[in-house]
Scaffold this motif. Structure first.
Motif, PDB file in Angstrom:
ATOM      1  N   VAL A 163     -17.398  -4.619   7.327  1.00 29.55           N
ATOM      2  CA  VAL A 163     -16.636  -5.817   6.940  1.00 29.55           C
ATOM      3  C   VAL A 163     -16.223  -5.663   5.480  1.00 29.55           C
ATOM      4  CG1 VAL A 163     -16.657  -8.318   6.636  1.00 29.55           C
ATOM      5  CG2 VAL A 163     -17.857  -7.296   8.584  1.00 29.55           C
ATOM      6  N   VAL A 164     -14.921  -5.772   5.217  1.00 26.29           N
ATOM      7  CA  VAL A 164     -14.390  -5.738   3.849  1.00 26.29           C
ATOM      8  C   VAL A 164     -13.690  -7.080   3.612  1.00 26.29           C
ATOM      9  CG1 VAL A 164     -12.858  -4.558   2.232  1.00 26.29           C
ATOM     10  CG2 VAL A 164     -14.087  -3.245   3.974  1.00 26.29           C
ATOM     11  N   ARG A 165     -14.094  -7.740   2.559  1.00 27.09           N
ATOM     12  CA  ARG A 165     -13.610  -9.104   2.335  1.00 27.09           C
ATOM     13  C   ARG A 165     -12.109  -9.191   2.080  1.00 27.09           C
ATOM     14  NH1 ARG A 165     -18.307 -11.831  -1.557  1.00 27.09           N
ATOM     15  NH2 ARG A 165     -20.039 -11.594  -0.042  1.00 27.09           N
ATOM     16  N   GLU A 166     -11.581  -8.250   1.337  1.00 24.52           N
ATOM     17  CA  GLU A 166     -10.148  -8.348   1.008  1.00 24.52           C
ATOM     18  C   GLU A 166      -9.492  -6.977   1.018  1.00 24.52           C
ATOM     19  OE1 GLU A 166      -7.138 -10.150  -2.451  1.00 24.52           O
ATOM     20  OE2 GLU A 166      -9.325 -10.286  -2.665  1.00 24.52           O
ATOM     21  N   VAL A 167      -8.417  -6.885   1.798  1.00 25.26           N
ATOM     22  CA  VAL A 167      -7.573  -5.693   1.834  1.00 25.26           C
ATOM     23  C   VAL A 167      -6.119  -6.151   1.769  1.00 25.26           C
ATOM     24  CG1 VAL A 167      -9.220  -4.292   3.146  1.00 25.26           C
ATOM     25  CG2 VAL A 167      -7.529  -5.706   4.362  1.00 25.26           C
ATOM     26  N   SER A 168      -5.223  -5.204   1.514  1.00 21.97           N
ATOM     27  CA  SER A 168      -3.793  -5.519   1.418  1.00 21.97           C
ATOM     28  C   SER A 168      -3.032  -4.733   2.476  1.00 21.97           C
ATOM     29  CB  SER A 168      -3.258  -5.169   0.028  1.00 21.97           C
ATOM     30  OG  SER A 168      -3.954  -5.898  -0.974  1.00 21.97           O
ATOM     31  N   VAL A 169      -2.007  -5.379   3.037  1.00 26.23           N
ATOM     32  CA  VAL A 169      -1.166  -4.762   4.060  1.00 26.23           C
ATOM     33  C   VAL A 169       0.254  -4.699   3.516  1.00 26.23           C
ATOM     34  CG1 VAL A 169      -0.284  -4.926   6.426  1.00 26.23           C
ATOM     35  CG2 VAL A 169      -2.639  -5.614   5.920  1.00 26.23           C
ATOM     36  N   TYR A 170       0.881  -3.516   3.706  1.00 30.83           N
ATOM     37  CA  TYR A 170       2.225  -3.281   3.140  1.00 30.83           C
ATOM     38  C   TYR A 170       3.186  -2.894   4.253  1.00 30.83           C
ATOM     39  CZ  TYR A 170      -0.388  -2.907  -1.250  1.00 30.83           C
ATOM     40  OH  TYR A 170      -1.202  -3.154  -2.333  1.00 30.83           O
ATOM     41  N   LYS A 171       4.443  -3.298   4.023  1.00 28.78           N
ATOM     42  CA  LYS A 171       5.522  -2.831   4.873  1.00 28.78           C
ATOM     43  C   LYS A 171       6.002  -1.492   4.324  1.00 28.78           C
ATOM     44  CE  LYS A 171      10.128  -4.061   6.510  1.00 28.78           C
ATOM     45  NZ  LYS A 171      11.230  -5.066   6.465  1.00 28.78           N
ATOM     46  N   ILE A 172       5.987  -0.481   5.167  1.00 33.32           N
ATOM     47  CA  ILE A 172       6.291   0.863   4.677  1.00 33.32           C
ATOM     48  C   ILE A 172       7.626   1.333   5.265  1.00 33.32           C
ATOM     49  CG2 ILE A 172       3.870   1.447   4.382  1.00 33.32           C
ATOM     50  CD1 ILE A 172       3.946   2.944   7.021  1.00 33.32           C
TER      51      ILE A 172
ATOM     52  N   GLU B 142     -11.949  -0.900  17.174  1.00 36.68           N
ATOM     53  CA  GLU B 142     -10.860  -1.793  16.767  1.00 36.68           C
ATOM     54  C   GLU B 142     -10.944  -2.079  15.277  1.00 36.68           C
ATOM     55  OE1 GLU B 142     -10.763  -5.327  19.068  1.00 36.68           O
ATOM     56  OE2 GLU B 142     -10.615  -4.283  21.012  1.00 36.68           O
ATOM     57  N   ILE B 143      -9.801  -1.985  14.631  1.00 37.67           N
ATOM     58  CA  ILE B 143      -9.678  -2.363  13.212  1.00 37.67           C
ATOM     59  C   ILE B 143      -8.933  -3.694  13.207  1.00 37.67           C
ATOM     60  CG2 ILE B 143      -8.808  -1.710  10.948  1.00 37.67           C
ATOM     61  CD1 ILE B 143      -8.840   1.210  11.958  1.00 37.67           C
ATOM     62  N   ARG B 144      -9.632  -4.767  12.884  1.00 38.17           N
ATOM     63  CA  ARG B 144      -9.068  -6.110  12.966  1.00 38.17           C
ATOM     64  C   ARG B 144      -8.770  -6.633  11.565  1.00 38.17           C
ATOM     65  NH1 ARG B 144     -13.174  -8.841  17.458  1.00 38.17           N
ATOM     66  NH2 ARG B 144     -12.752  -7.313  19.138  1.00 38.17           N
ATOM     67  N   LEU B 145      -7.581  -7.152  11.398  1.00 40.67           N
ATOM     68  CA  LEU B 145      -7.151  -7.805  10.158  1.00 40.67           C
ATOM     69  C   LEU B 145      -7.155  -9.305  10.421  1.00 40.67           C
ATOM     70  CD1 LEU B 145      -4.166  -5.423   9.269  1.00 40.67           C
ATOM     71  CD2 LEU B 145      -6.519  -5.306   8.443  1.00 40.67           C
ATOM     72  N   GLU B 146      -8.056 -10.045   9.776  1.00 41.89           N
ATOM     73  CA  GLU B 146      -8.284 -11.451  10.081  1.00 41.89           C
ATOM     74  C   GLU B 146      -8.114 -12.310   8.830  1.00 41.89           C
ATOM     75  OE1 GLU B 146     -11.769 -10.606  13.451  1.00 41.89           O
ATOM     76  OE2 GLU B 146     -12.294 -11.295  11.422  1.00 41.89           O
ATOM     77  N   ASP B 147      -7.829 -13.572   9.063  1.00 39.04           N
ATOM     78  CA  ASP B 147      -7.777 -14.546   7.979  1.00 39.04           C
ATOM     79  C   ASP B 147      -9.201 -14.873   7.564  1.00 39.04           C
ATOM     80  OD1 ASP B 147      -7.791 -17.528   6.980  1.00 39.04           O
ATOM     81  OD2 ASP B 147      -5.732 -16.796   6.721  1.00 39.04           O
ATOM     82  N   PRO B 148      -9.536 -14.742   6.288  1.00 37.73           N
ATOM     83  CA  PRO B 148     -10.929 -14.971   5.881  1.00 37.73           C
ATOM     84  C   PRO B 148     -11.380 -16.415   6.036  1.00 37.73           C
ATOM     85  CG  PRO B 148      -9.522 -14.684   3.969  1.00 37.73           C
ATOM     86  CD  PRO B 148      -8.684 -14.368   5.162  1.00 37.73           C
ATOM     87  N   ALA B 149     -10.486 -17.365   6.040  1.00 43.12           N
ATOM     88  CA  ALA B 149     -10.868 -18.775   6.127  1.00 43.12           C
ATOM     89  C   ALA B 149     -10.986 -19.228   7.577  1.00 43.12           C
ATOM     90  CB  ALA B 149      -9.858 -19.642   5.388  1.00 43.12           C
TER      91      ALA B 149
ATOM     92  N   PHE C 152      -4.575 -11.402  12.472  1.00 38.33           N
ATOM     93  CA  PHE C 152      -3.217 -11.090  12.013  1.00 38.33           C
ATOM     94  C   PHE C 152      -2.666  -9.878  12.768  1.00 38.33           C
ATOM     95  CE2 PHE C 152      -0.617  -8.400   9.187  1.00 38.33           C
ATOM     96  CZ  PHE C 152       0.477  -9.248   9.048  1.00 38.33           C
ATOM     97  N   ALA C 153      -3.435  -8.814  12.856  1.00 36.96           N
ATOM     98  CA  ALA C 153      -3.030  -7.610  13.579  1.00 36.96           C
ATOM     99  C   ALA C 153      -4.287  -6.810  13.918  1.00 36.96           C
ATOM    100  CB  ALA C 153      -2.053  -6.786  12.763  1.00 36.96           C
ATOM    101  N   ALA C 154      -4.134  -5.891  14.871  1.00 36.03           N
ATOM    102  CA  ALA C 154      -5.279  -5.064  15.298  1.00 36.03           C
ATOM    103  C   ALA C 154      -4.796  -3.642  15.549  1.00 36.03           C
ATOM    104  CB  ALA C 154      -5.925  -5.635  16.553  1.00 36.03           C
TER     105      ALA C 154
ATOM    106  N   TRP D 155       0.721  -9.039   3.465  1.00 32.37           N
ATOM    107  CA  TRP D 155      -0.458  -9.832   3.862  1.00 32.37           C
ATOM    108  C   TRP D 155      -1.667  -9.313   3.113  1.00 32.37           C
ATOM    109  CZ3 TRP D 155      -5.162  -8.862   6.358  1.00 32.37           C
ATOM    110  CH2 TRP D 155      -5.833  -9.968   6.899  1.00 32.37           C
ATOM    111  N   SER D 156      -2.660 -10.221   2.931  1.00 33.48           N
ATOM    112  CA  SER D 156      -3.971  -9.846   2.384  1.00 33.48           C
ATOM    113  C   SER D 156      -5.023 -10.694   3.086  1.00 33.48           C
ATOM    114  CB  SER D 156      -4.033 -10.064   0.873  1.00 33.48           C
ATOM    115  OG  SER D 156      -3.862 -11.444   0.565  1.00 33.48           O
ATOM    116  N   GLY D 157      -6.167 -10.078   3.360  1.00 32.13           N
ATOM    117  CA  GLY D 157      -7.213 -10.821   4.064  1.00 32.13           C
ATOM    118  C   GLY D 157      -8.419  -9.916   4.335  1.00 32.13           C
ATOM    119  N   ARG D 158      -9.163 -10.275   5.367  1.00 35.11           N
ATOM    120  CA  ARG D 158     -10.426  -9.596   5.683  1.00 35.11           C
ATOM    121  C   ARG D 158     -10.195  -8.498   6.727  1.00 35.11           C
ATOM    122  NH1 ARG D 158     -14.615 -13.629   8.023  1.00 35.11           N
ATOM    123  NH2 ARG D 158     -13.176 -13.489   9.792  1.00 35.11           N
ATOM    124  N   LEU D 159     -10.970  -7.433   6.584  1.00 33.30           N
ATOM    125  CA  LEU D 159     -10.919  -6.329   7.546  1.00 33.30           C
ATOM    126  C   LEU D 159     -12.278  -6.181   8.214  1.00 33.30           C
ATOM    127  CD1 LEU D 159      -9.326  -2.877   7.331  1.00 33.30           C
ATOM    128  CD2 LEU D 159     -11.801  -2.946   7.539  1.00 33.30           C
ATOM    129  N   ARG D 160     -12.255  -6.005   9.525  1.00 35.06           N
ATOM    130  CA  ARG D 160     -13.478  -5.752  10.286  1.00 35.06           C
ATOM    131  C   ARG D 160     -13.259  -4.543  11.194  1.00 35.06           C
ATOM    132  NH1 ARG D 160     -16.475  -9.374  13.874  1.00 35.06           N
ATOM    133  NH2 ARG D 160     -14.450 -10.066  14.687  1.00 35.06           N
TER     134      ARG D 160
END
Length: 264
Positions: free
Chosen positions: A18-27, A62-69, A74-76, A48-53
């Protein structure tokens, strides 16, 4: 039915990281076959920025990008066995950035950039993916070994009935057991039978003690004190009969009285 299957899948989920904050970029699209470079991503391309699990679901990771609150997804990114390189790709100019192949669950996919704030977080991300691969490999080896052991098992047949049928008999041949010492006699060239005769070459003279005591070839000296003690000890209380003395009429028997005179 579908809800029960989803509950079973959730029950077997295991969170690896679990990582509390990561950043997602359009490439942008890849221009060359060499790979991606995070230096080409602009900060304005951050979407986007949020939590990674990182979650292990059986053979799938599965690599899940979730809203921390709220925990909203968001995406998987689904990493299937043996397809890690096509789902997660490292960039050429940094160890903190990756490219993920995300899916919407309807067969559509897209490539986005993933960035970690710290290098140790990126390192833990790689370790979590490697641990899942090792787990899948161990499970596959266990299944292979189990199948091989099942194939190599020997069928156990029912016990065979060894009872004698009516009218059947058993003949047992018993060899004569040699008597004690027969092996020693045979090795010495002698037979153990009662009528057998020993060979002349193997006959041995009896020991000296069997025929009697050896006598000294010379008589003991007269007036030997040792002989006297032996005779006195053996014949104590027994007196030998005295032989009658004979008078010697020979005048020359006693020469001690003769005196020899020499004249010149």
């Amino acid at each position: 039915m579908a809800s029960s299957l989803s509950e079973e899948e959730e029950a077997f989920e295991h969170t690896l990281l679990v990582v509390r904050e990561v950043s997602v970029y359009k490439i942008p699209p890849r221009t060359t076959s060499g790979g991606y470079k995070c230096g080409e991503w602009l900060q304005s391309d951050k979407i986007w920025s949020g939590r990674l699990r990182v979650v292990s679901c059986g053979d799938r990771c599965e690599i899940r990008l979730e809203d921390p609150a709220t925990g909203e997804l968001f995406a998987a990114c689904f990493v299937l066995p043996g397809q890690r390189e096509s789902a997660v790709e490292t960039v050429l100019d940094s160890s903190r950035y990756f490219v993920l192949r995300i899916e919407d669950g309807r067969g559509k996919h897209a490539f986005v950039g993933l960035g970690f704030n710290e290098r140790n977080e990126a390192f833990d991300f790689n370790v979590a993916l490697s641990d899942h691969e090792k787990y899948v490999k161990r499970e596959q080896e266990k299944e292979t070994v189990g199948e091989e052991s099942n194939e190599s098992q020997i069928d156990i047949h029912p016990a065979v009935n060894h009872r004698l049928k009516e009218g059947e008999t058993i003949r047992i041949t018993v060899k004569n057991k040699p008597t004690a010492g027969a092996g020693m006699l045979s090795s010495a060239g002698l037979s153990g039978g009662a009528a057998a005769k020993p060979k002349a070459s193997m006959l041995l003279a009896p020991p000296p003690g069997a025929a009697g005591k050896l006598r000294s070839p010379l008589p003991p000296p007269p007036n030997d004190p040792a002989v006297a003690r032996m005779n006195s000890g053996k014949n104590t209380g027994i007196r030998a009969p005295k032989e009658p003395t004979k008078r010697n009429d020979d005048p020359f028997s006693d020469l001690s009285a003769i005196k020899v005179t020499f004249s010149i």
